[in-house]
Write an enzyme that holds these catalytic residues in place. Structure first.
Site, PDB file in Angstrom:
ATOM      1  N   ASP A   1       0.812  -1.228   0.000  1.00 46.63           N
ATOM      2  CA  ASP A   1       0.000   0.000   0.000  1.00 46.63           C
ATOM      3  C   ASP A   1       0.843   1.275   0.000  1.00 46.63           C
ATOM      4  O   ASP A   1       0.483   2.253  -0.648  1.00 46.63           O
ATOM      5  CB  ASP A   1      -0.909   0.041   1.235  1.00 46.63           C
TER       6      ASP A   1
HETATM    7  P1  NAP Z   1       0.903  -4.072   3.156  1.00 44.14           P
HETATM    8  O1  NAP Z   1       0.258  -3.077   2.280  1.00 44.14           O
HETATM    9  O2  NAP Z   1       0.080  -4.729   4.197  1.00 44.14           O
HETATM   10  O3  NAP Z   1       1.591  -5.169   2.214  1.00 44.14           O
HETATM   11  C1  NAP Z   1       2.391  -6.165   2.737  1.00 44.14           C
HETATM   12  C2  NAP Z   1       2.804  -7.079   1.601  1.00 44.14           C
HETATM   13  O4  NAP Z   1       3.787  -7.952   2.130  1.00 44.14           O
HETATM   14  C3  NAP Z   1       1.666  -7.927   1.064  1.00 44.14           C
HETATM   15  O5  NAP Z   1       1.255  -7.469  -0.188  1.00 44.14           O
HETATM   16  C4  NAP Z   1       2.247  -9.357   1.016  1.00 44.14           C
HETATM   17  O6  NAP Z   1       2.135  -9.850  -0.314  1.00 44.14           O
HETATM   18  C5  NAP Z   1       3.712  -9.160   1.381  1.00 44.14           C
HETATM   19  N1  NAP Z   1       4.234 -10.219   2.241  1.00 44.14           N
HETATM   20  C6  NAP Z   1       3.640 -10.826   3.286  1.00 44.14           C
HETATM   21  N2  NAP Z   1       4.435 -11.751   3.805  1.00 44.14           N
HETATM   22  C7  NAP Z   1       5.574 -11.739   3.083  1.00 44.14           C
HETATM   23  C8  NAP Z   1       6.785 -12.488   3.133  1.00 44.14           C
HETATM   24  N3  NAP Z   1       7.003 -13.435   4.049  1.00 44.14           N
HETATM   25  N4  NAP Z   1       7.757 -12.193   2.243  1.00 44.14           N
HETATM   26  C9  NAP Z   1       7.564 -11.242   1.300  1.00 44.14           C
HETATM   27  N5  NAP Z   1       6.438 -10.521   1.200  1.00 44.14           N
HETATM   28  C10 NAP Z   1       5.457 -10.767   2.078  1.00 44.14           C
HETATM   29  O7  NAP Z   1       2.154  -3.446   3.922  1.00 44.14           O
HETATM   30  P2  NAP Z   1       2.743  -1.965   3.912  1.00 44.14           P
HETATM   31  O8  NAP Z   1       3.082  -1.534   2.534  1.00 44.14           O
HETATM   32  O9  NAP Z   1       3.831  -1.991   4.939  1.00 44.14           O
HETATM   33  O10 NAP Z   1       1.531  -1.059   4.350  1.00 44.14           O
HETATM   34  C11 NAP Z   1       1.030  -1.047   5.661  1.00 44.14           C
HETATM   35  C12 NAP Z   1      -0.486  -1.076   5.620  1.00 44.14           C
HETATM   36  O11 NAP Z   1      -0.978  -1.242   6.964  1.00 44.14           O
HETATM   37  C13 NAP Z   1      -1.087   0.222   5.108  1.00 44.14           C
HETATM   38  O12 NAP Z   1      -2.284  -0.032   4.421  1.00 44.14           O
HETATM   39  C14 NAP Z   1      -1.392   0.980   6.393  1.00 44.14           C
HETATM   40  O13 NAP Z   1      -2.398   1.958   6.253  1.00 44.14           O
HETATM   41  C15 NAP Z   1      -1.848  -0.169   7.274  1.00 44.14           C
HETATM   42  N6  NAP Z   1      -1.752   0.206   8.681  1.00 44.14           N
HETATM   43  C16 NAP Z   1      -0.557   0.575   9.206  1.00 44.14           C
HETATM   44  C17 NAP Z   1      -0.511   1.048  10.516  1.00 44.14           C
HETATM   45  C18 NAP Z   1       0.790   1.533  11.137  1.00 44.14           C
HETATM   46  O14 NAP Z   1       0.720   2.231  12.139  1.00 44.14           O
HETATM   47  N7  NAP Z   1       1.928   1.182  10.576  1.00 44.14           N
HETATM   48  C19 NAP Z   1      -1.658   1.092  11.270  1.00 44.14           C
HETATM   49  C20 NAP Z   1      -2.851   0.645  10.694  1.00 44.14           C
HETATM   50  C21 NAP Z   1      -2.890   0.190   9.398  1.00 44.14           C
HETATM   51  P3  NAP Z   1       2.207 -11.430  -0.607  1.00 44.14           P
HETATM   52  O15 NAP Z   1       1.161 -12.054   0.258  1.00 44.14           O
HETATM   53  O16 NAP Z   1       1.912 -11.542  -2.076  1.00 44.14           O
HETATM   54  O17 NAP Z   1       3.573 -11.876  -0.251  1.00 44.14           O
END
Ligand code: NAP
Length: 479
Positions: free
Chosen positions: A400
């Site tokens: 994301d």
């Molecule tokens: P993300 O959008 O959740 O994407 C994580 C990606 O990691 C997934 O597409 C997944 O794809 C891949 N993945 C999972 N396990 C893996 C592995 N073992 N090896 C390689 N890839 C792997 O993560 P992000 O870009 O860090 O974004 C964070 C999200 O969380 C945002 O939408 C944000 O708004 C939300 N959020 C964050 C917080 C905060 O405080 N940080 C709080 C609330 C919500 P595959 O399954 O295809 O591997």
């Protein structure tokens, strides 16, 4: 003031100063570890101050010592064991549980003083009116914090899901009814502090309100709610401070309340969500949990070997860590890869998105674990203008936070969320296991761009392969 009271005042003052320094230190990765220890020491000092005061004034009965020692040992052991065992990816649940404990403590303190008004220390802070109002606030906020935090933890653990009627408008009517019930009980309790029925009505009404407000909120928004509940636990503690006449508790609670509120705002900005839509919307979470995605066309993928060849030729590389890196626990292997690149003269930086991962600072903590130098971590606003001059971006388990839709597609649920402009770099490698979506559950246009190549696999495995390839190419070998 007798000697014991003067001593307690001095200890409290030192504890407040250390706590303030601790919270300030938490704002920098470099000082966060020591700051955490400092704040914990300040809290231990506060307990010592309280004991010294009681010893010098009313004394401490033998059976009270047993309870003090029992509480300290059991609470301390539970805290230490939980902190040691919990994986970084489950930290939001743990924080929720600890917030719930904070809310419950304030609730119990206020209940104790309300039911047994002669309890030691009660009423020292001021008039009976202040005490009555403080009891009402402490019970109301403490009860909401406790029940809301337990629901938040259970939802994140997957133990609890939202019943269908809770997603309909009926929930607003139920919550308004519970709020009115709590308000009536609070007014009655404020008028007559010894009204035990009103007291229990307030405990039950606000407890149910905590459940009613938290239960419909989706998983994606839950960390924001946890941060808000953290702020509430501070407010409840400050109110409990007025109840028992503890200046230290008032100051500490106020600091936690303010810090939690600021963090909530930072998270809302990072996700482009308003607090009102988080609390009363509930829709994004439902789609996020489903983890769908979309149809992809023209995806280019490559092997670790091809990726290593491009990295070898690069002068400037930016690493984008995400949730998947944390899941794979690949931070140490990543550090070995970047060490090899740096030894070969490649300039390496890490792009840190404010909500990458599942909680604020998730990526900073993860990279600090692997001894990544703090100076190489660059925040979004600093790194974004640098992408056009970057040769290679390595996106590791992030989705994301690198989705260009957030800037280009007005119909996207991510539209408006600030993202890392990785597509501006010459070449982008995205390491993930497949084409599944990130937390928001939507397709990522970055994966279809001409300068993007997917490297499929678990982040730790791919980075391990990359390291082998780089070594075979002689990258990073001295001499
Ligand atoms: P993300 O959008 O959740 O994407 C994580 C990606 O990691 C997934 O597409 C997944 O794809 C891949 N993945 C999972 N396990 C893996 C592995 N073992 N090896 C390689 N890839 C792997 O993560 P992000 O870009 O860090 O974004 C964070 C999200 O969380 C945002 O939408 C944000 O708004 C939300 N959020 C964050 C917080 C905060 O405080 N940080 C709080 C609330 C919500 P595959 O399954 O295809 O591997």
């Amino acid at each position: 003031m007798n000697i014991a009271e003067i001593l307690k005042f001095a200890i409290d003052l030192v504890a407040v100063l250390l706590l303030a320094l601790g919270i300030k230190g938490l704002s920098k990765v470099r000082s966060a570890r020591e700051a955490n220890l400092l704040a914990a020491f300040a809290m231990a000092l506060a307990v010592v101050g309280l004991i010294v005061n009681y010893l010098g004034t009313s004394g401490i009965a033998a059976e009270a010592w047993i309870w003090i020692i029992f509480g300290t040992v059991v609470g301390g052991c539970l805290g230490a064991i939980t902190a040691q065992r919990v994986p970084m990816t489950s930290m939001p649940e743990t924080v929720a549980l600890f917030n719930g404990c904070g809310g419950m403590s304030s609730l119990l303190v206020a209940l104790g003083v309300a039911i047994f008004p002669t309890a030691a220390g009660a009423g020292e802070a001021g008039s009976a009116v202040v005490e009555d109002i403080s009891i009402v606030v402490s019970v109301f906020v403490g009860s909401i914090t406790f029940s809301g935090s337990i629901v938040a933890m259970a939802k994140l653990q997957g133990w609890l899901s939202t019943p269908p009627w809770m997603q309909s408008r009926v929930r607003h009517a139920v919550n308004i009814a519970l709020a009115v019930m709590s308000l009536v009980a609070a007014i009655e309790l404020g008028r007559r502090g010894d009204n035990v029925s009103a007291l229990w009505l307030l405990v039950i009404g606000s407890g149910l309100l905590g459940i009613g407000v938290t239960l419909p909120i989706g998983g994606a928004d839950m960390p924001v709610v946890i941060s808000l509940l953290n702020s509430y636990s501070g407010v409840a503690a400050a109110a409990a401070g007025f109840v028992v006449g503890s200046q230290l508790l008032i100051v500490a609670g106020a600091m936690v309340g303010a810090a939690g509120l600021i963090l909530t705002q930072v998270m809302c900005n990072g996700m482009n969500r308003s607090l009102v839509s988080v609390l009363f919307g509930g829709a994004l979470g439902a789609s996020a949990a489903s983890g769908g995605g979309g149809e992809y066309k023209n995806i280019t993928s490559c092997s670790a070997e091809e990726c290593a060849l491009t990295l070898e030729a690069a002068e400037r590389v930016v690493i984008v860590p995400g949730y998947g890196l944390a899941v794979a626990q690949a931070q140490h292997t990543l550090r070995e890869v970047t060490r090899a690149l740096e030894a070969a003269g490649v300039e390496v930086s890490y792009a840190i998105h404010p909500v990458a991962g599942r909680m604020p600072g998730h990526m900073n903590v993860l990279l600090a674990e692997a001894d990544v130098p703090y100076e190489q971590l660059k925040e979004m606003d600093v790194i974004n203008p640098e992408f056009p001059a970057t040769d290679v971006v390595l996106v590791l388990g992030a989705n994301d936070v690198v989705n260009p839709q957030a800037k280009t597609d007005t119909s996207s649920p991510l539209y408006g969320m600030p993202v890392l402009d990785v597509q501006e770099a010459r070449t982008v490698f995205v390491v993930k296991r497949g084409m599944s979506a990130g937390y928001s559950g939507i397709k990522n246009d970055l994966f279809e761009l001409a300068n993007t190549s997917m490297v499929f696999g678990d982040a730790k495995k791919v980075l391990g392969d990359l390291l082998v390839e780089l070594k075979e190419l002689g990258v990073g070998k001295k001499g």
